[in-house]
Scaffold this motif. Structure first.
Motif, PDB file in Angstrom:
ATOM      1  N   CYS A   1      72.972 137.858  39.735  1.00 26.77           N
ATOM      2  CA  CYS A   1      73.906 136.900  39.137  1.00 26.77           C
ATOM      3  C   CYS A   1      75.333 137.397  39.348  1.00 26.77           C
ATOM      4  O   CYS A   1      75.730 138.416  38.779  1.00 26.77           O
ATOM      5  CB  CYS A   1      73.612 136.760  37.655  1.00 26.77           C
ATOM      6  N   THR A   2      76.097 136.683  40.152  1.00 29.86           N
ATOM      7  CA  THR A   2      77.465 137.131  40.435  1.00 29.86           C
ATOM      8  C   THR A   2      78.403 136.889  39.259  1.00 29.86           C
ATOM      9  O   THR A   2      79.533 137.385  39.259  1.00 29.86           O
ATOM     10  CB  THR A   2      78.034 136.425  41.683  1.00 29.86           C
ATOM     11  N   PHE A   3      77.948 136.147  38.246  1.00 35.98           N
ATOM     12  CA  PHE A   3      78.778 135.918  37.062  1.00 35.98           C
ATOM     13  C   PHE A   3      78.565 136.990  35.995  1.00 35.98           C
ATOM     14  O   PHE A   3      79.255 137.006  34.982  1.00 35.98           O
ATOM     15  CB  PHE A   3      78.483 134.538  36.473  1.00 35.98           C
ATOM     16  N   SER A   4      77.599 137.857  36.220  1.00 35.84           N
ATOM     17  CA  SER A   4      77.322 138.911  35.245  1.00 35.84           C
ATOM     18  C   SER A   4      78.306 140.057  35.405  1.00 35.84           C
ATOM     19  O   SER A   4      78.583 140.494  36.530  1.00 35.84           O
ATOM     20  CB  SER A   4      75.900 139.448  35.426  1.00 35.84           C
TER      21      SER A   4
ATOM     22  N   TRP B   1      73.079 130.849  40.184  1.00 32.07           N
ATOM     23  CA  TRP B   1      74.063 131.761  39.588  1.00 32.07           C
ATOM     24  C   TRP B   1      74.588 132.805  40.569  1.00 32.07           C
ATOM     25  O   TRP B   1      75.046 133.870  40.173  1.00 32.07           O
ATOM     26  CB  TRP B   1      73.468 132.405  38.337  1.00 32.07           C
TER      27      TRP B   1
ATOM     28  N   ASP C   1      77.450 132.956  43.258  1.00 32.02           N
ATOM     29  CA  ASP C   1      78.615 132.251  43.796  1.00 32.02           C
ATOM     30  C   ASP C   1      78.911 132.785  45.189  1.00 32.02           C
ATOM     31  O   ASP C   1      79.807 133.579  45.406  1.00 32.02           O
ATOM     32  CB  ASP C   1      79.821 132.452  42.871  1.00 32.02           C
TER      33      ASP C   1
ATOM     34  N   ASP D   1      77.674 142.429  27.952  1.00 28.84           N
ATOM     35  CA  ASP D   1      78.380 141.203  28.330  1.00 28.84           C
ATOM     36  C   ASP D   1      79.490 140.915  27.314  1.00 28.84           C
ATOM     37  O   ASP D   1      79.359 140.046  26.440  1.00 28.84           O
ATOM     38  CB  ASP D   1      77.413 140.023  28.391  1.00 28.84           C
TER      39      ASP D   1
ATOM     40  N   THR E   1      81.071 137.080  27.019  1.00 31.28           N
ATOM     41  CA  THR E   1      80.489 135.996  26.228  1.00 31.28           C
ATOM     42  C   THR E   1      80.720 136.183  24.734  1.00 31.28           C
ATOM     43  O   THR E   1      80.977 135.221  24.009  1.00 31.28           O
ATOM     44  CB  THR E   1      78.983 135.877  26.521  1.00 31.28           C
TER      45      THR E   1
ATOM     46  N   ALA F   1      76.101 134.579  31.277  1.00 30.01           N
ATOM     47  CA  ALA F   1      76.227 134.699  32.731  1.00 30.01           C
ATOM     48  C   ALA F   1      75.340 133.707  33.468  1.00 30.01           C
ATOM     49  O   ALA F   1      75.642 133.327  34.599  1.00 30.01           O
ATOM     50  CB  ALA F   1      75.878 136.125  33.160  1.00 30.01           C
TER      51      ALA F   1
ATOM     52  N   LEU G   1      80.677 127.074  34.703  1.00 28.56           N
ATOM     53  CA  LEU G   1      80.815 128.359  35.387  1.00 28.56           C
ATOM     54  C   LEU G   1      81.985 128.339  36.372  1.00 28.56           C
ATOM     55  O   LEU G   1      82.269 127.308  36.988  1.00 28.56           O
ATOM     56  CB  LEU G   1      79.527 128.702  36.129  1.00 28.56           C
TER      57      LEU G   1
ATOM     58  N   PHE H   1      82.838 128.742  39.501  1.00 31.12           N
ATOM     59  CA  PHE H   1      82.516 128.824  40.928  1.00 31.12           C
ATOM     60  C   PHE H   1      83.798 128.850  41.760  1.00 31.12           C
ATOM     61  O   PHE H   1      84.725 128.079  41.519  1.00 31.12           O
ATOM     62  CB  PHE H   1      81.666 127.631  41.359  1.00 31.12           C
TER      63      PHE H   1
END
Length: 467
Positions: free
Chosen positions: A13-16, A225, A227, A351, A354, A438, A446, A448
């Motif tokens: 997950c690149t959002f993590s 998830w 990107d 995280d 969040t 994430a 998200l 992106f």
């Protein structure tokens, strides 16, 4: 014939904000991972199978470059030292992202091809949540992917990838591939094969299976998830007749595109507060709520306190939260012991984007020391499973082992997306909470930046045709 076995698997997950390090991978070598292929005895007379290395991690953030380089180097060294090879089977997931590198599996396959040469055949198997690039398909000779989500055809898919490889080697056939990316990227919780339209779309693949000259057709819904440019749904057809492959791949791609507006969650979905209200009002004695934005098996950090805070705020009379990863809190509970009252700042450390750590006071009800120590902290009517490292809870037995009877509580809030088979079998009723995190299911929220645009549903009015 000599066949090399091995691979690497992680959903990244690149959002993590939580990187995946070498220590997050379980690396098995040689015969240690042959249990992944219980079907090998059926093919013992046809080839010699050499297991090299298999690395696997629970989904997480992008892989650190040095970790990826170390695993790739060891695998390639073994491949080089034990060759030559007639074939290589690559056991992949398909959604690995390495920080600073797009298309990590494509990099791995290209490196394999350079070592084994053009005459060696390469076959691979994938999770249907993989993101498959044109570069990767070009370097492989054949591939296949799961057709079920939740995944109940894992072993069958691995066996098909190996059987195709052996059959092509026996017949002296080098297959062709047709790759069609579909500009749709949706969460797995909407694309399950257990309800429409996923059930219908995957059942229809059997029509293509019967086409002459086609060895495999795979429909991958992709991993939303990540990107990166390759993130999308994909159809790959493998076989010997290119005209047939193009016809069938276009047919499958068009069906998927035409159904894009039909995809939906399999259970009612809403905010965490809505789901709690629905659960408390439900006639069933127990309701499972998916804390979907922090699902560790999709790449979530596993330590957000959004669901816990909502339950405490609402004054839920009886609930289980599974789980929150917090090593410092575990240390404090171990020091205090079972029955002690402790104050901890729970979660929000892995995280911090969040949520922040949540100050709570509770009683330690259970401790299970070990490599990944688990504890149960009771805060009023809420029992929280706390772990030293993030982990999923896909089985009711995992909660019972900690002295909890989840079905005796009105609410079980669990960090997951769609319920895995054991949970689904036990849950009298289920809701899906669109919690932040994430792996937020509301993907429009998200940030992106690098995904190929236009893409549905980020660009709802776009048009497309497979050509």
């Amino acid at each position: 014939m000599r066949i090399a076995l091995g691979g690497i698997a992680i959903e990244s997950c690149t959002f993590s904000p939580l990187p995946s390090r070498l220590s997050d991978f379980t690396i098995r070598r040689g015969a240690e991972f042959l249990d992944r292929y219980p079907f090998l005895d059926r093919y013992a007379g046809r080839a010699e199978f050499a297991p090299l290395l298999y690395a696997r991690s629970i989904p997480g953030g992008s892989v650190e470059p040095d970790a990826y380089a170390a695993m790739k180097r060891e695998y390639l060294d073994l491949l080089r030292a034990q060759g030559p090879w007639d074939g290589v089977y690559l056991d992949f997931h398909g959604a690995m992202h390495v920080r600073g590198m797009d298309d990590a599996e494509g990099d791995w396959v290209t490196a394999v091809r350079k070592i084994v040469g053009v005459d060696c055949l390469l076959s691979a198997s994938f999770d249907l949540h993989g993101n498959i690039s044109q570069r990767e398909v070009a370097a492989l000779d054949m591939l296949t992917a799961y057709r079920t989500a939740p995944h109940v055809d894992v072993i069958e898919t691995r066996e098909k990838a190996l059987r195709m490889l052996l059959d092509c080697l026996d017949r002296g056939v080098r297959p062709q591939r047709v790759w069609i990316p579909i500009p749709v990227v949706l969460p797995g919780e909407k694309t399950s094969t257990e309800w429409a339209p996923g059930d219908r779309l995957y059942a229809a693949l059997a029509e293509s299976d019967a086409a002459p000259g086609l060895l495999d057709i795979s429909l991958l819904v992709g991993y939303v998830w990540a990107d990166e440019p390759r993130a999308s749904a994909t159809v790959i057809a493998t076989g010997t007749d290119r005209a047939v492959l193009e016809r069938e791949a276009k047919k499958v791609a068009q069906r998927y595109w035409d159904a894009r507006h039909e995809f939906q969650f399999g259970v009612p979905a809403g905010s965490i507060d809505e789901c709690i209200e629905w659960a408390l009002a439900a006639p069933e004695p127990c309701v499972f709520i998916s804390d979907s934005g922090d699902n560790p098996t999709a790449g979530g950090a596993g330590d957000t306190t959004v669901a816990l805070a909502a339950l405490l705020r609402r004054g839920a009379p009886s609930a289980v939260v599974a789980s929150i990863a917090d090593a410092p809190a575990i240390d404090k509970m171990l020091e205090a012991g079972v029955g002690a009252e402790v104050e901890v700042e729970l979660g929000g450390k892995l995280d911090p984007i969040t949520c922040r750590p949540l100050p709570v006071r509770g009683v330690v009800r259970h401790l299970a020391p070990g490599d990944n120590t688990e504890a149960v902290l009771q805060i009023g009517g809420v029992h929280v499973i706390v772990t030293a490292r993030r982990r999923p809870y896909h089985f009711v037995a995992d909660m019972r082992r900690l002295g909890l009877e989840p079905l005796a509580h009105k609410i079980v809030a669990i960090k997951i997306g769609y319920l895995e088979p054991d949970l689904k079998r036990h849950a009298p009723r289920a809701f899906l909470a669109l919690t932040p995190g994430a792996v937020d299911q509301a993907i429009e929220r998200l940030p992106f930046q690098r995904i190929q645009r236009p893409i549905f549903p980020l660009d709802k009015d776009m048009t497309w045709s497979p050509g």
